[in-house]
Scaffold this motif. Structure first.
Motif: not given
Ligand code: ADP
Ligand code: MG
Ligand code: MG
Length: 319
Positions: A10-14
């Motif tokens: 799972y990926s996100a930009v934070l």
């Protein structure tokens, strides 16, 4: 999903970084809870927005003390303790210099030497007054700014690990833009963490670090930098001079239980260089380092908690 059909990614930009979570089950709810937790932490610690617990301390610099939550107070206390070590190259009051350089953000330029001299006067970690009783932080001089950029990702990686443990997750990996923390083992027995080849394609690796239940943190001069007149300016500043740290190193990787230690020691050892670091680490057997030098050597402080698979014949294992 990754090629290994037991691992779900799972990926996100934070925090301005790509964040990757690997689990051994398909669990969107758990993944979004992890990302929410990271966001919550970022909201307390960031200095890239006007509002956060740390920013409320910065806004009151030279004026008054500000009470913060217990975890933030403890994190600031830890950052101060490391910053006031003799000759430490870790300095969490480096904020005014970071803001002036804007490295990694648009509009960067090389500051005038006189500007740097002036800003160095408001980057003394001793000028951070901590009061345990009221859990408050006072920046003694106007213009001072705390910057937790060299410790926050490590801290948050540990918060995520602790959360996953509470959720009874046995195997997981969280990568916060180069700050990796792992629970248990990976698909093939150990988690394989790539050591990036500096100034190359993102996929090219010098080698792979294999760990179980450990944190792997890398800080390198090739991660965030800008170039001007053939000079490269990267994002780890020398608290003594105000200029980017310059020595024989391309990167430092720390293997440890806690990612907060990895984050602290990458920055601390960066400034020490290889020789001093190797001597220093003899007193900290639970902290292990991998140094990559500009003359393409790979040097290990010790190798008790990980194995290394070399992948690039241009880089030689020394020592
Ligand atoms: P990375 O960004 O690769 O994780 P670090 O953990 O060393 O690297 O953190 C670098 C960040 O910390 C910088 O972007 C800046 O915000 C801040 N910083 C820069 N120089 C120092 C320093 N000497 N001590 C503490 N923090 C620093
Ligand atoms: Mg870091
Ligand atoms: Mg760091």
């Amino acid at each position: 999903m990754t090629p290994d059909d037991r691992v779900y990614a799972y990926s996100a930009v934070l925090m301005g970084s790509p964040i990757l979570l690997k689990l051994f089950e398909h669990n969107e709810t758990l993944a979004s809870n992890v990302f929410r937790l990271i966001k919550l932490q970022e909201n307390k610690l960031t200095v890239n927005r006007q509002q956060s617990e740390v920013m409320s301390v910065n806004h009151a610099a030279g004026d008054h003390a500000v009470a913060v939550s217990k975890p933030v107070f403890d994190l600031i206390s830890r950052a101060k303790a490391v910053s006031v070590l003799e000759n430490s190259s870790f300095n969490f009051t480096i904020g005014p210099l970071v803001k002036r350089w804007k490295i990694g953000f648009s509009g960067n330029s090389v500051p005038a030497a006189t500007d740097l001299q002036a800003l160095l006067k408001i980057t003394d970690p001793h000028d951070v007054i901590l009061d345990e009783g009221s859990q408050s932080v006072f920046l003694h001089k106007a213009g001072m700014e705390i910057d937790l950029g060299a410790i926050a990702k490590g801290y948050i990686a540990d918060v995520v690990r602790d959360f996953l443990r509470e959720q009874r997750v046995a195997q997981a990996l969280i990568n916060l833009g180069g700050n990796v923390q792992t629970l248990g083992a990976g698909a093939e027995g150990a988690w394989a963490i790539g050591l990036k080849k500096p100034f190359s394609e993102p996929e090219s690796l010098i080698g792979v670090i294999n760990v179980t239940n450990k944190s792997v943190v890398t800080s390198g001069i090739y991660e965030r930098y800008f170039e001007l007149n053939g000079q490269r300016y990267h994002h780890i500043l020398d608290p003594k001079t105000g200029y980017p740290l310059d020595n024989e190193l391309l990167s430092v990787t720390i293997i440890s239980d806690d990612s907060i230690d990895g984050d602290i020691y990458t920055t601390l050892l960066y400034g020490m260089g290889v020789e001093k670091s190797l001597r220093y680490l003899q007193n900290f057997p639970h902290i292990e380092a991998v140094f990559v030098t500009k003359d393409q050597q790979i040097i290990f402080s010790s190798q008790r908690q990980f194995t290394f698979t070399p992948l690039d014949p241009d880089y030689h294992i020394t020592g």
